[in-house]
Design a protein around this motif. Sequence first.
Motif, PDB file in Angstrom:
ATOM      1  N   ALA A  69     -50.147  -4.301  22.155  1.00  0.00           N
ATOM      2  CA  ALA A  69     -50.990  -4.064  23.338  1.00  0.00           C
ATOM      3  C   ALA A  69     -51.512  -5.352  23.951  1.00  0.00           C
ATOM      4  CB  ALA A  69     -52.159  -3.138  22.964  1.00  0.00           C
ATOM      5  N   ASP A  70     -51.622  -6.424  23.143  1.00  0.00           N
ATOM      6  CA  ASP A  70     -52.103  -7.699  23.701  1.00  0.00           C
ATOM      7  C   ASP A  70     -50.972  -8.524  24.311  1.00  0.00           C
ATOM      8  OD1 ASP A  70     -50.726  -8.422  21.482  1.00  0.00           O
ATOM      9  OD2 ASP A  70     -52.358  -9.554  20.520  1.00  0.00           O
ATOM     10  N   GLY A  71     -49.765  -7.933  24.448  1.00  0.00           N
ATOM     11  CA  GLY A  71     -48.631  -8.632  25.059  1.00  0.00           C
ATOM     12  C   GLY A  71     -47.777  -9.390  24.063  1.00  0.00           C
ATOM     13  N   THR A  72     -48.190  -9.436  22.800  1.00  0.00           N
ATOM     14  CA  THR A  72     -47.421 -10.165  21.781  1.00  0.00           C
ATOM     15  C   THR A  72     -46.109  -9.421  21.482  1.00  0.00           C
ATOM     16  OG1 THR A  72     -49.501 -10.840  20.796  1.00  0.00           O
ATOM     17  CG2 THR A  72     -47.526 -11.134  19.458  1.00  0.00           C
ATOM     18  N   ILE A  73     -45.048 -10.201  21.324  1.00  0.00           N
ATOM     19  CA  ILE A  73     -43.765  -9.657  20.861  1.00  0.00           C
ATOM     20  C   ILE A  73     -43.404 -10.392  19.582  1.00  0.00           C
ATOM     21  CG2 ILE A  73     -41.313  -9.348  21.372  1.00  0.00           C
ATOM     22  CD1 ILE A  73     -42.050  -9.275  24.335  1.00  0.00           C
ATOM     23  N   VAL A  74     -43.179  -9.615  18.488  1.00  0.00           N
ATOM     24  CA  VAL A  74     -42.935 -10.197  17.159  1.00  0.00           C
ATOM     25  C   VAL A  74     -41.525  -9.823  16.717  1.00  0.00           C
ATOM     26  CG1 VAL A  74     -43.727 -10.296  14.756  1.00  0.00           C
ATOM     27  CG2 VAL A  74     -45.392  -9.994  16.612  1.00  0.00           C
ATOM     28  N   ARG A  75     -40.844 -10.807  16.096  1.00  0.00           N
ATOM     29  CA  ARG A  75     -39.478 -10.564  15.626  1.00  0.00           C
ATOM     30  C   ARG A  75     -39.432 -10.684  14.101  1.00  0.00           C
ATOM     31  NH1 ARG A  75     -34.930 -13.992  18.405  1.00  0.00           N
ATOM     32  NH2 ARG A  75     -35.993 -15.727  17.411  1.00  0.00           N
ATOM     33  N   TYR A  76     -38.631  -9.795  13.480  1.00  0.00           N
ATOM     34  CA  TYR A  76     -38.462  -9.834  12.022  1.00  0.00           C
ATOM     35  C   TYR A  76     -37.014  -9.504  11.696  1.00  0.00           C
ATOM     36  CZ  TYR A  76     -38.919  -8.680   7.077  1.00  0.00           C
ATOM     37  OH  TYR A  76     -38.765  -8.639   5.726  1.00  0.00           O
ATOM     38  N   ASN A 100     -45.658 -14.299  24.171  1.00  0.00           N
ATOM     39  CA  ASN A 100     -46.806 -13.547  24.676  1.00  0.00           C
ATOM     40  C   ASN A 100     -46.458 -13.047  26.061  1.00  0.00           C
ATOM     41  OD1 ASN A 100     -49.116 -12.775  23.440  1.00  0.00           O
ATOM     42  ND2 ASN A 100     -50.133 -14.757  23.590  1.00  0.00           N
ATOM     43  N   HIS A 101     -46.187 -11.771  26.178  1.00  0.00           N
ATOM     44  CA  HIS A 101     -45.821 -11.199  27.480  1.00  0.00           C
ATOM     45  C   HIS A 101     -47.086 -11.023  28.332  1.00  0.00           C
ATOM     46  CE1 HIS A 101     -43.099  -9.315  30.223  1.00  0.00           C
ATOM     47  NE2 HIS A 101     -43.798  -8.196  30.258  1.00  0.00           N
ATOM     48  N   VAL A 141     -38.989  -9.267  32.531  1.00  0.00           N
ATOM     49  CA  VAL A 141     -38.754 -10.644  32.095  1.00  0.00           C
ATOM     50  C   VAL A 141     -37.702 -10.627  30.990  1.00  0.00           C
ATOM     51  CG1 VAL A 141     -39.786 -12.753  31.185  1.00  0.00           C
ATOM     52  CG2 VAL A 141     -41.144 -11.237  32.644  1.00  0.00           C
ATOM     53  N   ALA A 142     -36.693 -11.473  31.156  1.00  0.00           N
ATOM     54  CA  ALA A 142     -35.672 -11.641  30.117  1.00  0.00           C
ATOM     55  C   ALA A 142     -35.970 -12.931  29.373  1.00  0.00           C
ATOM     56  CB  ALA A 142     -34.281 -11.694  30.736  1.00  0.00           C
ATOM     57  N   TYR A 143     -36.185 -12.825  28.046  1.00  0.00           N
ATOM     58  CA  TYR A 143     -36.489 -13.982  27.205  1.00  0.00           C
ATOM     59  C   TYR A 143     -35.252 -14.379  26.414  1.00  0.00           C
ATOM     60  CZ  TYR A 143     -41.374 -12.759  28.160  1.00  0.00           C
ATOM     61  OH  TYR A 143     -42.559 -12.484  28.768  1.00  0.00           O
ATOM     62  N   GLY A 152     -37.599 -17.219  22.773  1.00  0.00           N
ATOM     63  CA  GLY A 152     -38.785 -16.849  23.534  1.00  0.00           C
ATOM     64  C   GLY A 152     -38.968 -17.541  24.866  1.00  0.00           C
ATOM     65  N   HIS A 153     -38.058 -18.408  25.265  1.00  0.00           N
ATOM     66  CA  HIS A 153     -38.207 -19.037  26.582  1.00  0.00           C
ATOM     67  C   HIS A 153     -37.732 -18.058  27.666  1.00  0.00           C
ATOM     68  CE1 HIS A 153     -34.127 -19.865  25.198  1.00  0.00           C
ATOM     69  NE2 HIS A 153     -33.765 -19.852  26.473  1.00  0.00           N
ATOM     70  N   VAL A 154     -38.326 -18.158  28.842  1.00  0.00           N
ATOM     71  CA  VAL A 154     -38.007 -17.218  29.933  1.00  0.00           C
ATOM     72  C   VAL A 154     -36.649 -17.577  30.532  1.00  0.00           C
ATOM     73  CG1 VAL A 154     -38.688 -16.344  32.187  1.00  0.00           C
ATOM     74  CG2 VAL A 154     -40.427 -16.801  30.457  1.00  0.00           C
ATOM     75  N   LEU A 155     -35.744 -16.600  30.517  1.00  0.00           N
ATOM     76  CA  LEU A 155     -34.424 -16.796  31.133  1.00  0.00           C
ATOM     77  C   LEU A 155     -34.444 -16.388  32.597  1.00  0.00           C
ATOM     78  CD1 LEU A 155     -31.813 -15.442  28.550  1.00  0.00           C
ATOM     79  CD2 LEU A 155     -32.221 -17.796  29.180  1.00  0.00           C
TER      80      LEU A 155
END
Length: 1673
Positions: free
Chosen positions: A172-179, A195-196, A220-222, A226-229
């Motif tokens: 909900a805070d815009g964070t996107i986490v990868r595992y 951080n979206h 937004v495509a990352y 995580g850099h913005v494409l």
Amino acid sequence: MQLKHLRTLLSPQDGAAKVTCMAWSQNNAKFAVCTVDRVVLLYDEHGERRDKFSTKPADMKFGRKSYMVKGMAFSPDSTKIAIGQTDNIIYVYKIGEDWGDKKVICNKFIQTSAVTCLQWPAECIIVFGLAEGKVRLANTKTNKSSTIYGTDSYVVSLTTNCSGKGILSGHADGTIVRYFFDDEGSGESQGKLVNHSCPPYALAWATNSIVAAGCDRRIVAYGKEGHVLQTFDYSRDPQEREFTTAAASPGGQSVVLGSYDRLRVLNWSPRRSLWEEAKPKEIANLYTITALAWKRDGSRLCAGTLCGGVEQFDCCLRRSIYKNKFELTYVGPSQVIVKNLSSGTRVVLKSHYGYEVEEVKILGKERYLVAHTSDTLLLGDLNTNRLSEVAWQGSGGNEKYFFENENVCMIFNAGELTLVEYGSNDTLGSVRTEFMNPHLISVRINERRQRGMEDNKKLAYLVDIKTIAVVDLIGGYNIGTISHESRVDWLELNETGHKLLFRDRKLRLHLYDVESCSKTMILNFCSYVQWVPGSDVLVAQNRNSLCVWYNIEAPERVTMSSIKGDIIGLERGGGKTEVMVTEGVTTVAYTLDEGLIEFGTAIDDGNYTRATAFLETLEMTPETEAMWKTLSKLALEARQLHIAERCFSALGHVAKARFLHETNEIADQVSREYGGEGTDFYQVRARLAMLEKNYKLAEMIFLEQNAVEEAMDMYQELHRWDECIAVAEAKGHPALEKLRRGYYQWLMDTQQEERAGELQESQGDGLAAISLYLKAGLPARAARLVLTREELLADMELVEHITTALIKGELYERAGDLFEKIRNPQRALECYCKGNAFMKAVELARLAFPAEVVRLEEAWGDHLVQQKQLDAAINHYIEARCSIKAIEAALGARQWKKAIYILDLQDRNTASKYYPRVAQHYASLQEYEIAEELYTKGDRTKDAIDMYTQAGRWEQAHKLAMKCMRPEDVSVLYITQAQEMEKQGKYREAERLYVTVEEPDLAITMFKKHKLYDDMIRLVGKHHPDLLSDTHLHLGKELEAEGRLQEAEYHYLEAQEWKATVNMYRSNGLWEEAYRVAKAHGGANAHKHVAYLWAKSLGGEAAVRLLNKLGLLEAAIDHAADNCSFEFAFELSRLALKHKTPEIHLRYAMYLEDEGKFEEAEAEFIRAGKPKEAVLMFVHNQDWEAAQRVAEAHDPDSVAEVLVGQARGALEEKDFQKAEGLLLRAQRPGLALNFYKEAGLWSDALRICKDYVPGQLEALQEEYEREATKKGARGTEGIAEQARHWEQTGEYSRAVDCYLRVRDSGSSSLVEKCWMKAAELSIKFLPPQRSLEVVRAVGPQLIGIGKHSAAAELYLNLDLVKEAIDAFIEGEEWNKAKRVAKELDPRYEDYVDQRYKEFLKNQGRVDSLVGVDVMAALDLYVEQGQWDKCIETATKQCENLVKSSEANSPSHEEFEKMLLIAHYYATRSAAQSVKQLETVAARLSISLLRHTQLLPADKAFYEAGIAAKAVGWENMAFIFLNRFLDLTDAIEEGTLDALDHSDFQDTDIPFEVPLPAKQHIPEAQREEVRDWVLTVSVDQRLEQVLPRDERGAYEASLVAASTGVRALPCLITGYPILRNKIEFKRPGKAANKDNWNKFLMAIKTSHSPVCQDVLKFISQWCGGLPSTSFSFQ
């Protein structure tokens, strides 16, 4: 990728009832939807709803509505569904593999907060997110859950990558986490990725990037780290709402995002490495999309909406049909679904690396798939669904594939053999070999499993022609190499890979033991060899011997038998192996196997005990089992029941063995008790009949023995109650009713409700029967019963119960009939559709729901296609306007014309794929034009060429070939073929070929050589039309010489040489033919000429008869006359046409006239009755007397013409008097007039006109004047003469006009006189207005010829003073001009003076100009560079001026101002030459700005700005140069209106200045200034304000704006003197002390002569200098 709406799976509701989640099973067979009412609906892959189940709360005490389902996923094996709920629990339901399987909860995981999202990426692993921010893992195997990672923010979304090895959570805070569970070697980082900008509710993990979107309406495509494409921003689009959900395609090449009424599609472009947006799918009234689910094969996408609707879309890049047997659907760049159109089976071909699949081929008897990507090769077996993807660098498509082995694909490329095992993504092995024949390669892959060996994969191949290598493919090492002395031509490993057979060119067969590396030659002259499948038995042929090795371990033991033909193959099946041998025209099978031989011997002998003993020595194999079955059957037939019992025991048939055991006990007991064969006992015989299921025979045996009870017991034991009751009825058994009750009860007990229902129905109890049918799950029978009974139809509850059962049992058509019967069309239609009863559905829809007919027609078509009824489907698709489907169906049904008709209505892109298929059909029917047209429409021209070539249609082929082949190659091909045709006498075919390659000359030569002139002419006419006539003529002459006149005629006529034809026939005496030709081809008169010649050759009466016969007598006479044969003409006319005689006389007379025989001609004219012609003849020859004589004697009317002719003669002799007299005698004055005009005797002409034709006088006069004007001086005199004539006759207006027409033609005195006369007459006799016009016209003309005084006098006569003055000025008679001005109009005195000054100035007469205009004289001196004279004159004038009355006048003040400006310029010039005076020079440039009313403003501001910039006064420099740029723009625009004066408010720099006429500064310098000003403006480091002094005023302004006090300007700088003033003797002259001292110091230090000149001038101008001692205090 495009989205195409297919169907609505779940209809939306009126209000909000959102679909909370959806999921597709991994096997693509099931689709689950969870609605807001917490019910899971299950659909099959076709979109049919098949099942449903309700979810349950974690605790029932809170009620069934206490939670929502937030996540749902299928297990990898598709048999379970995980449900994540907001009441803190996850349930796992086992739903089974089949529809209708019982749903049971097999796992549950209780959590500490609400489950928000859920995924099931791998077996036993469920990943889910919680409202408290944790992402956890649930293990279905251990039934435990654990935390993967925790955050402090609500998990809003969860997704996996394409492989399921990694997860991505959005918070909900815009964070996107990868595992990652396994990063698969990618090396990508784990943890917080990005951080979206808003909560990423729409989150998708594609192959090459991560796509996130949310409520800010931005996608937004990352990148992977995580850099913005890319960013797609729709925040300014009023039509777009927030993004709610997203889904990536299974291949990861596309992402679909859902918002309001819209699905947006992003497609990854591998070539550009970025996302491209496809056209969004917009559906009105869809409302917010709440869930998306993508089918695992990528072919379908389902979208759930806020209103509870579920829509299914087809996802497809493109589709194609391969060989009319397979449908290839490209659901993504890297994923293709291959569907077998006949069986309906589907295989998903996918690049696991995300590469784009370029081309798919189906090879190897249409069983194996081959596809290429840029870096890999995809292979697959359609039968077993085993797919492989191996790394493969493109080699230009030169690979060759061999599919002989079912487990391995062999690929040859550039001398390398690569093996790929189907189902494996690594190459099995790769070896170098040049031998591509499959008989020289042998691969064995786990074909016979051996105990203790998991994998057994071997390869044998040729290293060179004499060396064999054997490779273990698992270890990748060589396990054997065989070097042989001669070339090897066949080799094969046995199925275990332990033995290798090979044969050499000498037909010697060798056996190689791989383990012992020993080689043995086992046969010579081997023509056939093969391993027996499934064994190590070897079969070979040696000449006429069949050789079998049953034990290959002992190769010396070979079984040989003679055969009469050649072995062609081995066949194994049914427990036997056969060697197939061709003997002549028949094929003979030789059966093998020693076990079969042993067993067969025992069977043939009937020795079943021996056979049993043999079989007991064998292990149970399929062959052995077959033998046991055979033996059991034979034993039963032979009543050897003990052996049969043993057989069934061996086969594992326990029931039969037990039954036979009991039977054997009965038989043995009977045999012991009564002796003999116990098998003949009735119970034994009955039991054997029962064993063979021949119950009637058993019943008969029992009843023969009156054993009724035993027969009934048999049937009861078998539960064959009907037969039991029948026996009881037949025998009148007392227990009949009890049996019936028992039967009914048994049916109920055994749940045989159907049979019970039939029983009740037969007894007339309809309701009971229906109840039983429904209980038995037979609603169709219940429905049939209801439909036959109206009283049952009235029971709506019963009907509803039946229809529900029918629908549940999927008996939709019967349910539809029932609904239609009870008048419920809506339900009936739904049921018909579900039951595929489309005919009934369409008929019902036409009556009840017309709008549904189109949809139903399409569905009907789809159904018919599935049923392979393609012909029937076409019309339904057309009705439904589904063109593509209609085309496919038409092609599938071979309805070609219909297919063309439909294709012609489609757009080109759609139709081009299908045209070639139709074209192939028409080509096979030899309808080549249609086929060509279709190939062309389908852009397959090459195929059309091949078609024509094969059909021998060279022209058409050539026409197309020219587009594909080099022209010279085409020519050589065709000419060679043509020469062959010519040799065979096929000239027409040869011609066609020559012409096709544009070599018609070769064809012409061929025809000429073979004397085929018609063909030769035809070709010449076609290809050399310009030579056609010459060719015909040439052939005509040749044929005439050969005496072939008819043929020669044809060619002459074709050459349009009819005269040659006529001459040919004339020379041969064939006059009739000559006449015929002339009449047909010679035009209107040719045949007459021929007839004339023919008649002339005959002469006399014969000629007359001939001409009469031909109807050409008159024409012949005319022709004779035309050809001067007058005797023949007179002869013919005398004999036949006397009335033609005068005409012939006339023509003869004309002939004599032409010959100069005038007297004879005269006689003939008179005989012809044409005396006038004689007169004209004499007139023409100017024999006037003869003409007069003949005219007076024979034609008085011609006398006048004779006189006129005579007059013409007189005129030619210039005897005008005679001519005039003759014409007047002939009463033709008009001719006289014309003759005089032509002779230029205008006076005589005017006289004649005045006397005889007065009406034409005025027109003649005008004509005369025009002529005179053209003639110049001579004409001018004539006009003057005419004018005088008019003057004498008192016609003054005409006289004036005549005089005015006189133009200068060399005699200026005459012209002047004429013009003066015109003016004089106009003034005297004409009205004033007319006289004014004449004078205004004459004046400029006189001035033009230099008669200025005369012109002036004329002007003065009419009081035109200004014009008179201008005339005098033009003549430089200044005194006369002044006198006229002074005496007649003093207003013009200044005008005369001004013109005089200009004159003197232009003439350079400065001395004279001084007396008139001193300033002008001084300017002129300056221009001429005569400075001394200028100064001298100015000095004199100053002395005069001081003394004169003009002192202190405006002129004087102006002079003083100009002198001051000149002083500033001179001082500035001097100061610029001395470095220490540069500030003085700058101040002088700035001071000069107050005089821009006199100076060019642009130049002044430029110089001031540049000077200020040079000394570092950048503020002023910026303002002045900015003003300069404004002025340059104003000069270009031609106006100063746009100037802004705000910078110069409260200064003495004038605003109103004259606009310079041109730019004073060159373009290059203007550009430099522009650049500097722009740079300073951008820097913003300067204030745009002029510097101020202690007065608060601009420092260079003489006037203080606040007080209005004016300060004196400094003589040195021009700046105002505020303090330290030095005054000079002359009043008003002063200098600033600092500036003055600075100037003096510069002179002393630099000794500058120009500065000394300035000082000298100041001394003279200001009455001396102040004392130096004072100056330097």
